[in-house]
Design a protein around this motif. Structure first.
Motif, short mmCIF file in Angstrom:
data_model
loop_
_atom_site.label_atom_id
_atom_site.label_comp_id
_atom_site.label_asym_id
_atom_site.label_seq_id
_atom_site.Cartn_x
_atom_site.Cartn_y
_atom_site.Cartn_z
N GLN A 242 26.86 -4.84 -2.19
CA GLN A 242 27.04 -6.19 -2.71
C GLN A 242 27.06 -7.14 -1.52
OE1 GLN A 242 31.00 -7.08 -4.29
NE2 GLN A 242 31.66 -5.00 -3.79
N PRO B 84 27.04 -10.93 -1.55
CA PRO B 84 27.00 -12.22 -2.25
C PRO B 84 26.61 -13.39 -1.35
CG PRO B 84 29.27 -11.49 -1.93
CD PRO B 84 28.39 -10.34 -1.56
N ARG C 280 17.19 -10.56 1.22
CA ARG C 280 17.79 -9.65 0.25
C ARG C 280 17.08 -9.74 -1.09
NH1 ARG C 280 23.40 -12.69 -1.77
NH2 ARG C 280 22.35 -14.64 -2.30
N ARG C 281 17.20 -8.65 -1.85
CA ARG C 281 16.65 -8.58 -3.21
C ARG C 281 17.73 -8.05 -4.14
NH1 ARG C 281 10.82 -5.59 -2.69
NH2 ARG C 281 10.82 -5.92 -4.95
N GLU C 282 17.80 -8.62 -5.34
CA GLU C 282 18.74 -8.11 -6.34
C GLU C 282 18.19 -6.82 -6.93
OE1 GLU C 282 19.89 -10.88 -9.31
OE2 GLU C 282 20.63 -12.37 -7.88
N LEU C 283 19.06 -5.83 -7.05
CA LEU C 283 18.66 -4.54 -7.59
C LEU C 283 19.23 -4.29 -8.99
CD1 LEU C 283 19.09 -2.22 -4.46
CD2 LEU C 283 16.98 -3.25 -5.34
N HIS D 28 23.10 -4.91 -11.70
CA HIS D 28 24.49 -5.33 -11.86
C HIS D 28 25.35 -4.08 -11.97
CE1 HIS D 28 27.92 -7.84 -12.95
NE2 HIS D 28 28.20 -6.92 -13.87
N TYR E 96 29.70 -6.74 -10.06
CA TYR E 96 29.04 -7.42 -8.95
C TYR E 96 27.55 -7.10 -8.95
CZ TYR E 96 29.58 -2.78 -6.84
OH TYR E 96 29.53 -1.43 -6.59
N THR E 97 26.80 -7.89 -8.22
CA THR E 97 25.37 -7.68 -8.07
C THR E 97 25.11 -6.79 -6.87
OG1 THR E 97 24.85 -9.83 -9.04
CG2 THR E 97 23.13 -8.80 -7.71
N VAL E 98 24.26 -5.80 -7.05
CA VAL E 98 23.87 -4.91 -5.96
C VAL E 98 22.60 -5.47 -5.32
CG1 VAL E 98 23.20 -2.56 -5.33
CG2 VAL E 98 24.80 -2.95 -7.22
N HIS E 99 22.61 -5.55 -4.00
CA HIS E 99 21.47 -6.10 -3.25
C HIS E 99 20.87 -5.06 -2.30
CE1 HIS E 99 23.78 -9.86 -4.14
NE2 HIS E 99 22.57 -10.32 -4.39
N ALA F 78 13.36 -1.01 -5.01
CA ALA F 78 13.59 -2.07 -5.98
C ALA F 78 12.82 -1.84 -7.28
CB ALA F 78 13.18 -3.42 -5.37
#
Length: 305
Positions: free
Chosen positions: A153, A155, A163-166, A168, A269-272, A293
């Motif tokens: 995470q 943020p 970074r890229r969102e992978l 939640h 949380y969001t995993v990046h 990804a």
């Protein structure tokens, strides 16, 4: 002389000037105006502290220093061109090592997929998974060039980090299937149990402890371990209880544990996936990042589909 302050285009122009020993012909060869080429020659003279080309009865001739530079300069430019053209190198032929930082649970899930994928698409690429030390330290490793890719995470990141969102990620309370607390599991029961937390840096407090303090409550952290691989056997064999992200329990172990929603409002949380911008153009880094990804998430774990 500082390379940082040197315009490398000057070296291309100088190469043409030393080859031709003639400003007009060099300008025509590199598609530059004669005044611009003459100005570049003056800058090269300052750079090397030498006239480089001097007039003689038959035209211009190379100074002794220019003569010594001529062959070496050509070699340097050939090598630099090879470096630039390596962007298009066949992935099947590239030999490179990537260093990755992530929790051991992610390694267990992604490792087999990455091994199979790279074995088929980039067999010369090797992966080194480093011990997980937390998101803050992972970002420092990215900045220092100690790590190429990190999953956690993130943020907030500095401008030098991409970074890229992978996915939640949610939290679950994890305890063994036959745990006596399951007979009446509520907030009071949960807080009375000995808690286990996972921390690669040996931390004894997490965001949950801050949340509980705001409620006027607290828990006892009875044990801290550095990895999920150590946490799960302990939860399986004791009365310890833990709040972990759901990816920490592989699907093949579902039958051994109860995974319950936390009895407090603990947001997920969001995993990046993160890397330093210096690697934005690196083909191997991009190849691995795109696969992670696009093909590896969501993970095959509790609550992740």
């Amino acid at each position: 002389m500082s390379l940082r302050k040197t315009d490398l285009n000057l070296l291309v122009i100088l190469d043409a000037l030393l080859d031709e020993a003639h400003v007009s012909r060099a300008a025509q060869r590199i598609n530059l105006s004669q005044p611009a080429t003459s100005a570049a020659l003056e800058r090269c003279r300052q750079l090397f502290d030498d006239p480089l080309l001097i007039r003689s009865r038959g035209g211009m001739i190379l100074t002794p220093k220019a003569d010594r530079l001529h062959h070496r300069l050509k070699q340097v430019l050939v090598e630099l061109e090879d470096v630039l053209e390596s962007r298009d190198e066949d992935l099947q032929r590239i030999e490179q090592t990537l260093r990755l930082s992530m929790s051991d649970a992610y390694v267990a899930s992604l490792g087999p997929k990455l091994a199979a994928y790279l074995g088929a698409t980039a067999p010369g690429v090797n992966l080194v998974f480093l011990p997980w030390v937390g998101p803050g330290a992972a970002l420092e490793q990215l900045v220092k060039g100690q790590v190429d890719l990190a999953i956690s995470q993130f943020p907030q990141v500095q401008s030098s980090i991409s970074r890229r969102e992978l996915a939640h990620e949610d939290y679950r309370i994890i305890l063994r299937k036959d745990h006596p607390a399951l007979a009446r599991f509520d907030l009071d029961t949960w807080l009375a149990l000995p808690h286990l937390i996972m921390s690669g840096r040996g931390e004894t407090r997490t965001g949950l402890d801050l949340l509980l303090e705001g409620m006027g409550r607290k828990r006892r952290v009875a044990m801290v371990v550095p990895s999920f691989n150590l946490a799960l056997p302990l939860l399986q064999q004791t009365e310890l209880v833990s709040m972990l992200p759901v990816h920490g329990v592989p699907r093949e172990l579902f039958a051994e544990f109860e995974l319950l929603p936390p009895p407090v409002d603990m947001p997920g949380y969001t995993v990046h996936l993160a890397w330093h911008r210096r690697l934005d153009g690196d083909r191997v880094t991009g190849h691995v990042a795109d696969f992670i990804a696009g093909e590896c998430f969501p993970l095959d774990a509790a609550g992740t589909g």
